[in-house]
Design an enzyme around this catalytic site. Structure first.
Site, PDB file in Angstrom:
ATOM      1  N   GLU A 198       5.665   9.706   3.546  1.00 34.08           N
ATOM      2  CA  GLU A 198       5.345   8.375   3.011  1.00 34.08           C
ATOM      3  C   GLU A 198       4.495   8.480   1.750  1.00 34.08           C
ATOM      4  O   GLU A 198       3.474   9.153   1.728  1.00 34.08           O
ATOM      5  CB  GLU A 198       4.602   7.550   4.058  1.00 34.08           C
ATOM      6  CG  GLU A 198       4.413   6.095   3.643  1.00 34.08           C
ATOM      7  CD  GLU A 198       3.916   5.208   4.777  1.00 34.08           C
ATOM      8  OE1 GLU A 198       4.028   3.974   4.657  1.00 34.08           O
ATOM      9  OE2 GLU A 198       3.420   5.751   5.795  1.00 34.08           O
ATOM     10  N   ASP A 202       0.794  -1.228   0.000  1.00 32.45           N
ATOM     11  CA  ASP A 202       0.000   0.000   0.000  1.00 32.45           C
ATOM     12  C   ASP A 202       0.824   1.276   0.000  1.00 32.45           C
ATOM     13  O   ASP A 202       0.452   2.268  -0.618  1.00 32.45           O
ATOM     14  CB  ASP A 202      -0.952   0.024   1.204  1.00 32.45           C
ATOM     15  CG  ASP A 202      -0.207   0.170   2.528  1.00 32.45           C
ATOM     16  OD1 ASP A 202       0.633  -0.702   2.830  1.00 32.45           O
ATOM     17  OD2 ASP A 202      -0.446   1.150   3.248  1.00 32.45           O
ATOM     18  N   ASP A 229       5.417   0.283   3.481  1.00 37.88           N
ATOM     19  CA  ASP A 229       5.613  -0.965   4.223  1.00 37.88           C
ATOM     20  C   ASP A 229       5.481  -2.160   3.279  1.00 37.88           C
ATOM     21  O   ASP A 229       5.449  -2.011   2.061  1.00 37.88           O
ATOM     22  CB  ASP A 229       4.615  -1.061   5.383  1.00 37.88           C
ATOM     23  CG  ASP A 229       3.172  -0.882   4.906  1.00 37.88           C
ATOM     24  OD1 ASP A 229       2.899  -1.141   3.716  1.00 37.88           O
ATOM     25  OD2 ASP A 229       2.322  -0.484   5.723  1.00 37.88           O
ATOM     26  N   TYR A 276      -6.214   1.143   8.325  1.00 33.70           N
ATOM     27  CA  TYR A 276      -7.239   1.446   7.319  1.00 33.70           C
ATOM     28  C   TYR A 276      -8.623   1.109   7.862  1.00 33.70           C
ATOM     29  O   TYR A 276      -9.353   0.305   7.280  1.00 33.70           O
ATOM     30  CB  TYR A 276      -6.949   0.697   6.012  1.00 33.70           C
ATOM     31  CG  TYR A 276      -5.702   1.214   5.324  1.00 33.70           C
ATOM     32  CD1 TYR A 276      -5.712   2.437   4.655  1.00 33.70           C
ATOM     33  CD2 TYR A 276      -4.511   0.499   5.369  1.00 33.70           C
ATOM     34  CE1 TYR A 276      -4.567   2.927   4.039  1.00 33.70           C
ATOM     35  CE2 TYR A 276      -3.357   0.978   4.758  1.00 33.70           C
ATOM     36  CZ  TYR A 276      -3.398   2.196   4.091  1.00 33.70           C
ATOM     37  OH  TYR A 276      -2.261   2.683   3.488  1.00 33.70           O
TER      38      TYR A 276
END
Length: 489
Positions: free
Chosen positions: A470, A81, A84, A233
């Protein structure tokens, strides 16, 4: 806050800007086609599974080939995603839906990039089909324990953490993730309709089945899976928006009136001023407004009005605006990963403008007349800001322009590649030398759009500051449409 050595120059430059008083930003002449190509290339760097021989991100290699084995199924493929090594299907499916919507609305301006968008979509849909069909009555929704994975700083190629498999079932439902998966598969079915009819039919058949599962067994996947998906999420907006979104996409793909009847009975009328992987209300309304603006079907007028109400909450000069803007002109919704909201909302601006042009129409926000160009100009300003027309003179797309983030919060980018360091660093071995260092990342993740600056237009370029540094698939997926649209103007 401690800043890495490389960020001190930007911090000083930024403070100098602030002390000079009013900031005058010179209109940049952005290369939208270059940015478009790079925004799509980024997805190769996020791939899980076995890479094809030809690849544009040379430092990535095969990973996750045992994914699904703990549940005795094959769940190889899909995308990590963000920075990570976890596959979260909820944002991955949204990413896929947005890439598909980009292709459907912008096939002509995409030009030679259309094939690359299709490839990026198929990498996800091949995986999502596996998740939906591997076991009857089960929808697999993720691979990799995020709580364990986030304790490690290692390359995806070296993963030695448990690749735990997560699923929703009849007794542990997930209408939100199932509704989004159905939307992704239905939208993609239209992308492949002309080039691969067999695959298109499989996508649509699977979408219908997954949507039926979402409707029949209602509940939030956050409740069913708990810490496996929260706080990463969580479905904060509930699942009704995904049922609306999934039905809207199936309606467009099939023209089956039963989906319209379902939408009418759903009562999904919550007002919103945001659009993201979590909250789909605005996107669904813009999509459904197409029935009024493009197809001239008056029964879709309520969705058109809802879409206009949303735009009035976004436009800075609207008397109904609930959206903040930074001094530099960036839309600012939330402090954590703000650019995800900017790109998603900007996608709706260009798409709704396109629909308005088709109908040769305008609308009002109070006494303000809104034309298609009103929306396009705001969209262009957001895109140009992201590409470098901002107080920091920083491109927030890695590899675009001369000045872009060098220390992104991304494991694969920050650790030496397999070709330069074949030995594994282990779970925690990468933290001290590569996570906490102020050195730039050794690998350039071309096209990655990071979380972006803070509400004061400042970006520290600090790897440990994941809220701003990120990148994520869903930031990029929503940027493809606006970049294609602007490159075609």
């Amino acid at each position: 806050m401690d800043f890495p050595k490389g960020a001190s120059f930007f911090q000083g430059l930024f403070l100098a800007f602030m002390l000079c008083g009013n900031i005058h930003i010179v209109q940049a002449n952005q290369n939208y086609k270059d940015a478009l190509a790079k925004s799509i290339m980024f997805f190769q760097g996020q791939r899980s599974g076995r890479f094809p021989a030809s690849k544009s991100i040379p430092w990535r290699a095969i990973s996750g080939l045992s994914d699904g084995s703990l549940a005795h199924v094959n769940l190889v493929g899909g995308y990590y995603d963000a920075g990570d090594n976890v596959k979260f299907n909820f944002p991955m499916a949204y990413t896929t839906t947005m890439l598909s919507w980009s292709a459907l609305e912008n096939s002509k301006p995409l030009g030679p990039q259309l094939a690359n968008v299709r490839e990026a979509i198929r990498w996800a849909t091949d995986y999502l089909i596996k998740c939906a069909t591997a076991t009857p009555g089960v929808l697999y929704v993720g691979v990799g324990d995020p709580n364990v994975d986030h304790k490690c700083w290692e390359r995806p190629e070296d993963m030695d953490t448990a690749r735990t498999v997560y699923a929703v079932t009849k007794s542990k439902p997930g209408s939100d993730v199932a509704g989004e998966t159905a939307a992704a598969l239905a939208a993609a079915s239209m992308v492949f309709r002309v080039v691969d009819r067999t695959y298109s039919k499989l996508l649509l058949k699977t979408a219908k089945s997954v949507f039926q599962f979402a409707v029949q067994y209602r509940g939030s996947y956050s409740d069913s899976l708990g810490s496996a998906v929260c706080p990463f999420y969580c479905s904060y907006s509930g699942y009704k928006d995904e049922l609306l979104w999934g039905a809207a996409w199936l309606l467009r793909a099939t023209k089956d009136a039963s989906y319209r009847n379902f939408i009418n009975s759903l009562g999904a009328n919550d007002a919103t001023d945001i659009f993201s992987w979590d909250n789909k209300y605005a996107g669904a309304r813009v999509l459904l407004s197409r029935g009024s603006l493009v197809a001239n079907d008056k029964s879709y007028e309520p969705f058109r009005q809802q879409a206009q109400d949303f735009m009035c909450k976004i436009l800075p000069d609207s008397p109904y605006s609930t959206t903040q803007y930074t001094k530099g002109g960036l839309m600012f919704k939330l402090a954590d990963n703000n650019l995800q909201y900017v790109t998603s909302i900007t996608f709706l601006l260009t798409t709704y403008a396109k629909y308005m042009k088709s109908a040769k129409t305008t609308f009002n926000c109070g006494n303000i007349i809104v034309t298609p160009n009103t929306l396009i100009n705001l969209a262009r300003k957001q895109v140009d800001y992201i590409l470098g027309d901002n107080p920091m003179k920083m491109s927030y797309m890695v590899g675009y322009g001369a000045n872009y983030p060098r220390r992104i919060h991304h494991r694969g980018s920050s650790l030496p590649s397999l070709s330069t360091h074949p030995q594994s660093f282990g779970c925690e071995g990468g933290f001290q030398p590569f996570y906490y260092t102020s050195n730039p990342n050794p690998n350039i993740l071309t096209g990655a759009i990071v979380g972006g600056p803070n509400q004061n237009d400042f970006f520290p370029d600090e790897r440990t500051d994941y809220s701003h540094s990120e990148p994520a698939t869903y930031i990029n997926a929503a940027m493809v449409g606006p970049l294609a649209y602007l490159s075609g103007r």
